[in-house]
Design an enzyme around this catalytic site. Structure first.
Site, mmCIF file in Angstrom:
data_model
loop_
_atom_site.group_PDB
_atom_site.id
_atom_site.type_symbol
_atom_site.label_atom_id
_atom_site.label_comp_id
_atom_site.label_asym_id
_atom_site.label_seq_id
_atom_site.Cartn_x
_atom_site.Cartn_y
_atom_site.Cartn_z
ATOM 1 C CD GLU A 164 9.593 -1.037 -2.553
ATOM 2 O OE1 GLU A 164 8.506 -0.460 -3.330
ATOM 3 O OE2 GLU A 164 9.357 -1.339 -1.664
ATOM 4 C CG HIS B 48 3.465 0.762 -0.889
ATOM 5 N ND1 HIS B 48 4.106 0.533 -2.478
ATOM 6 C CD2 HIS B 48 4.836 0.480 -0.402
ATOM 7 C CE1 HIS B 48 5.209 0.218 -2.324
ATOM 8 N NE2 HIS B 48 5.661 0.079 -1.136
ATOM 9 C CB SER C 199 0.878 0.126 -4.976
ATOM 10 O OG SER C 199 2.450 0.580 -4.748
ATOM 11 C CG HIS D 269 5.679 -4.619 -0.889
ATOM 12 N ND1 HIS D 269 6.838 -4.953 -1.521
ATOM 13 C CD2 HIS D 269 5.700 -3.443 -0.652
ATOM 14 C CE1 HIS D 269 7.519 -3.743 -1.587
ATOM 15 N NE2 HIS D 269 6.965 -3.125 -1.110
HETATM 16 FE FE LIG Z 1 7.746 -0.694 -0.439
#
Ligand SMILES: [Fe+2]
Length: 294
Positions: free
Chosen positions: A208, A162, A227, A167
């Protein structure tokens, strides 16, 4: 992320210096003593980390590298269908390894020359103000462990897949990096807990779990969607609402399920105009006015 924090396993450091990650009994790695030892060792690296040091090297098994290789290959294929162009270009630019888990230092070494962002290790939960605040300085707190190899497409906690595939690829974009920075600035500027919660919820529903219209198709740009092997296939069927600060800052969500309410930016420009400008200028008063407003 603090709301994800409900899912961060607690980390305990004892007086003798030993570190224990307390995995829940439902965690896929709970009964795997060798995995748990590794989790403890990786958490200790983060707890002993001093700012300014290189990120310490984490040991992974061959099985774990294979998890990375499998999930990054599968996600890359899905990104071609579901991710916005800005993310795809940034992913290309960052050039993460596909066959093994990169060390966080390697992620930093690739990212820093592009957008000035560096990764620093987090054992688990990082307090909200600290997590966001250092984004203003170009630091991203990241977990370093990977999910249990028995279930490569599932993790109950934010793991390195993730943090890095979601990110870091995003942070390789100049436009996204600027959004993360101003979000950090906002978290530092606001004083009340309510205002901080508002700032973080806007982050949740954009960086997010944000979605964006691109050439008439709905695409994703949020790291949480990009993700997630399962969620990326589902977001188009969710309750898609227009980008709206007050709505994002006040909508409740449940992190234990796929996000069923999502906010759609009509373009990257709109995301920057609405959300970027908000983070760049908001304070306790302006957020209180938004909350009071009809
Ligand atoms: Fe996150």
């Amino acid at each position: 992320m603090f709301e994800e924090a409900q899912y961060f396993a607690p980390v305990a450091k004892r007086e003798d210096g030993s570190v224990t990650v307390e995995l829940a009994s439902s965690h896929p790695g709970f009964a795997d003593a060798v995995y748990r030892e590794r989790r403890n060792a990786i958490a200790a690296l983060a707890l002993n980390y001093q700012p300014g040091d290189p990120v310490p090297h984490a040991e992974y098994t061959e099985e774990e590298h294979q998890v990375w290789a499998l999930v990054s290959r599968e996600l890359a294929a899905k990104h071609q269908r579901y991710a916005i162009r800005e993310f795809l270009d940034a992913t290309e630019r960052l050039g993460l390894p596909k066959d093994h888990i990169p060390q966080l230092q390697e992620v930093s070494d690739r990212l820093y020359p592009l957008t000035g962002f560096r990764y620093i290790p987090a054992a688990g939960l990082v307090p909200l103000r600290e997590f966001y605040g250092v984004l203003a300085d170009g630091y991203f707190h990241s977990t370093q462990y990977i999910r249990h190899h028995s279930v490569p497409f599932y993790t109950p906690e934010p793991d390195i897949i993730h943090e890095v595939i979601g990110h870091a690829n995003t942070l390789a974009s100049d436009r996204f990096a600027e959004l993360y920075r101003v979000a950090g600035g906002a978290a530092r500027r606001v004083e009340s807990e309510d205002a901080l919660q508002f700032v973080s919820k806007v982050f949740w529903f954009t960086l997010e779990f944000g979605v964006m219209r691109e050439a008439s198709e709905l695409k994703a740009y949020g790291a949480g969607i990009l993700s997630s092997y399962g969620e990326i296939e589902e977001f188009r069927g969710m309750d898609i609402r227009p980008l709206d600060l007050k709505a994002m800052g006040t909508t409740e969500y449940d992190i234990t399920k796929y996000q069923d309410v999502l906010f759609e930016a009509m373009s990257f420009d709109q995301l920057e105009d609405v959300v970027g400008s908000f983070w760049a200028t908001c304070d306790d008063d302006s957020i209180a006015r938004l909350l009071a407003d009809g």
